[in-house]
Enzyme design. Structure first.
Site, PDB file in Angstrom:
ATOM      1  N   HIS A 142     -18.713   2.885 -22.727  1.00 34.72           N
ATOM      2  CA  HIS A 142     -19.347   2.416 -24.117  1.00 34.72           C
ATOM      3  C   HIS A 142     -18.392   1.541 -24.518  1.00 34.72           C
ATOM      4  O   HIS A 142     -18.677   0.531 -25.188  1.00 34.72           O
ATOM      5  CB  HIS A 142     -19.757   3.665 -25.067  1.00 34.72           C
ATOM      6  CG  HIS A 142     -19.898   3.234 -26.550  1.00 34.72           C
ATOM      7  ND1 HIS A 142     -21.204   2.606 -26.640  1.00 34.72           N
ATOM      8  CD2 HIS A 142     -19.386   3.172 -27.551  1.00 34.72           C
ATOM      9  CE1 HIS A 142     -21.244   2.302 -27.881  1.00 34.72           C
ATOM     10  NE2 HIS A 142     -19.952   2.887 -28.659  1.00 34.72           N
ATOM     11  N   ASP A 242     -25.939   9.548 -33.931  1.00 35.71           N
ATOM     12  CA  ASP A 242     -24.729   8.882 -35.037  1.00 35.71           C
ATOM     13  C   ASP A 242     -25.793   7.210 -35.256  1.00 35.71           C
ATOM     14  O   ASP A 242     -25.313   6.535 -34.728  1.00 35.71           O
ATOM     15  CB  ASP A 242     -23.603   8.605 -34.370  1.00 35.71           C
ATOM     16  CG  ASP A 242     -22.634   8.239 -35.510  1.00 35.71           C
ATOM     17  OD1 ASP A 242     -22.759   8.648 -36.756  1.00 35.71           O
ATOM     18  OD2 ASP A 242     -21.791   7.540 -35.205  1.00 35.71           O
ATOM     19  N   TYR A 253     -16.700  -4.305 -39.795  1.00 40.97           N
ATOM     20  CA  TYR A 253     -15.674  -3.244 -39.045  1.00 40.97           C
ATOM     21  C   TYR A 253     -14.454  -3.882 -38.807  1.00 40.97           C
ATOM     22  O   TYR A 253     -13.350  -3.043 -38.573  1.00 40.97           O
ATOM     23  CB  TYR A 253     -16.429  -2.834 -37.912  1.00 40.97           C
ATOM     24  CG  TYR A 253     -16.077  -3.632 -36.502  1.00 40.97           C
ATOM     25  CD1 TYR A 253     -16.614  -4.991 -36.281  1.00 40.97           C
ATOM     26  CD2 TYR A 253     -15.292  -3.199 -35.502  1.00 40.97           C
ATOM     27  CE1 TYR A 253     -16.324  -5.639 -35.341  1.00 40.97           C
ATOM     28  CE2 TYR A 253     -15.139  -3.951 -34.177  1.00 40.97           C
ATOM     29  CZ  TYR A 253     -15.248  -4.964 -34.268  1.00 40.97           C
ATOM     30  OH  TYR A 253     -15.287  -5.608 -33.032  1.00 40.97           O
ATOM     31  N   THR A 358     -20.356   7.434 -28.742  1.00 41.69           N
ATOM     32  CA  THR A 358     -21.528   7.224 -27.836  1.00 41.69           C
ATOM     33  C   THR A 358     -21.295   7.437 -26.243  1.00 41.69           C
ATOM     34  O   THR A 358     -20.251   7.251 -25.649  1.00 41.69           O
ATOM     35  CB  THR A 358     -22.028   5.724 -27.917  1.00 41.69           C
ATOM     36  OG1 THR A 358     -22.246   5.396 -29.232  1.00 41.69           O
ATOM     37  CG2 THR A 358     -23.225   5.528 -27.229  1.00 41.69           C
TER      38      THR A 358
END
Ligand code: CA
Length: 427
Positions: A142, A242, A253, A358
């Site tokens: 991921h 999530d 971010y 994830t």
């Protein structure tokens, strides 16, 4: 103390449908509301919900040291605080009470009426009061996929990733149990090719296929939990969706990580499957190269073979399974995550929740998010009703399931299922 509750030969006098996630070898813990509006701690066998508060009042836990109201509560936090020995004694006792050869409750119709409910007569609640929620980022596949799409395909994995179980502190205020719908969040995004951001509904709503572990009180402030003790402080696991808003995430971010793209909702499955129940499914985690620093080194098997699947169900249609993964693909183990978390002296309490990140596997159909499954929306997924999805549409329901299976027993988590609604409208 042996985990007698895991006896694979044991059968229950409570009916268990074939392929149920809840044979008598599971005995998970949760909290439910009965039709008489009583909230209680409970467990589940087959499609029956079992009121542990009532069992305690009827003296079925005699001989186990428990406070009088241990199970007549609306959270599991106190029970979890009592530690591994108590969890094991209680789980072993429940297995005995519901063993098909034990007549004590089996042949007492009055008690059975008080203790046992049908699952469709109860409403599952959040199992714990979650004080703190931390989300890790521990799947190498991921992290690599996201790094390729959001940053630089040549240097997808940042240099710290192979040395640190990377994580961030999330919000516990918006963690909700399966069945509660989620509104599409509104937020700030930067449209492609623009220099000025806009504010409005997110257009790229995604799920993240994760598991989470629930801790007991682990340490005093300042104290690090050594890696070889970390598993003693993990009560059990749940499935975690999530929810993520990819367009908000991409804009916000850098440099401090996820913020509003993640904190609008996180959905969990309501039954906590104990680490004791998962013990028969222990497997080795992927080889770590380079070797982590000594405080994170561990020998033996510290991962678990848990099959995971995710499906999308459009309104009034049947679900389409769009991805299959497995918890065993995780690069960092839960014990490494917990030890790293406490390595600076950060305190971990009963009922804290730690997300895995994830869980993506090595193949494209084992990816754990739409971002990866459609590669940023480039390859839409076709559903069984003929429609296509790049991300999640309003009124879609996302359903995650997880189970373990070997030659002798199958047990699982049930599901976390939640519907995405249009943006919240203030009345
Ligand atoms: Ca996540």
């Amino acid at each position: 103390m042996p985990i007698s509750a895991n006896d694979t030969k044991r059968k229950s006098w409570v009916e268990v449908p074939e392929n149920s996630d809840f044979p008598i070898q599971n005995i998970p813990f949760g909290v439910f509301l009965t039709k008489e509006y009583v909230v209680t701690v409970g467990t589940r066998i087959g499609d029956s919900a079992i009121d542990l508060g009532a069992l305690q009042q009827l003296n079925y836990f005699e001989g186990i040291e428990l406070t009088d109201d241990m199970f007549m509560q609306d959270t599991l936090n106190d029970f979890i605080s009592d530690g591994k020995k108590t969890w094991r004694l209680v789980r072993n006792r429940i297995a005995e009470i519901f063993d098909k050869n034990n007549p004590k409750l089996r042949d007492n119709a009055k008690h059975r009426d008080i203790v046992i409910f049908k699952m469709d007569e109860v409403e599952m609640q959040l199992p714990v009061l979650i004080g703190d929620y931390t989300d890790f980022y521990s799947s190498k596949e991921h992290a690599t996929n996201v790094g390729k799409m959001f940053r630089d395909p040549e240097n997808a994995l940042l240099p710290n990733w192979l040395h640190i179980p990377v994580g961030y502190h999330g919000r516990s205020s918006t963690i909700i149990p399966s069945g509660i719908p989620v509104h599409r969040p509104i937020g700030q995004t930067l449209p492609a090719g623009e220099n000025t951001p806009v504010f409005g509904p997110s257009r790229l709503i995604d799920f993240e296929l994760e598991t989470a572990f629930i801790t007991t009180d682990a340490n005093v402030m300042g104290e690090m939990i050594p890696i070889n003790e970390a598993e003693d402080y993990i009560f059990g696991m749940v499935l975690l969706n999530d929810w993520s808003a990819r367009d908000i995430q991409k804009w916000e971010y850098v440099p401090l990580g996820p913020f509003l793209a993640k904190s609008f909702a996180s959905s969990i499955s309501p039954w906590i499957v104990t680490m004791d129940a998962l013990e028969p499914f222990r497997v080795a985690s992927p080889k770590q190269d380079p070797s982590p620093l000594p405080y994170l080194q561990q020998k033996g098997k510290h991962s678990f073979d848990i099959h995971l699947e995710v499906a999308i169900q459009p309104e009034n249609e049947k679900p389409t399974v769009i991805g299959n993964s497995n918890f065993k693909y995780m690069y960092w183990t839960m014990s490494q995550q917990l030890t790293h978390h406490t390595s600076n002296g950060c305190r971990v309490n009963s009922g804290d929740m730690m997300g895995s990140g994830t869980i993506s596997g090595p193949t494209p159909n084992s990816y754990g998010s739409m971002l990866e499954l459609t590669w940023g929306g480039k390859n839409p997924i076709k559903l069984n009703d003929g429609t296509e999805r790049k991300f999640i549409n309003d009124n879609d329901t996302v359903i995650m399931k997880g189970f373990c299976q070997n030659g002798q027993v199958r047990l699982g988590f049930g599901e976390v299922s939640s519907k995405l609604l249009p943006p919240f409208v203030r009345k």
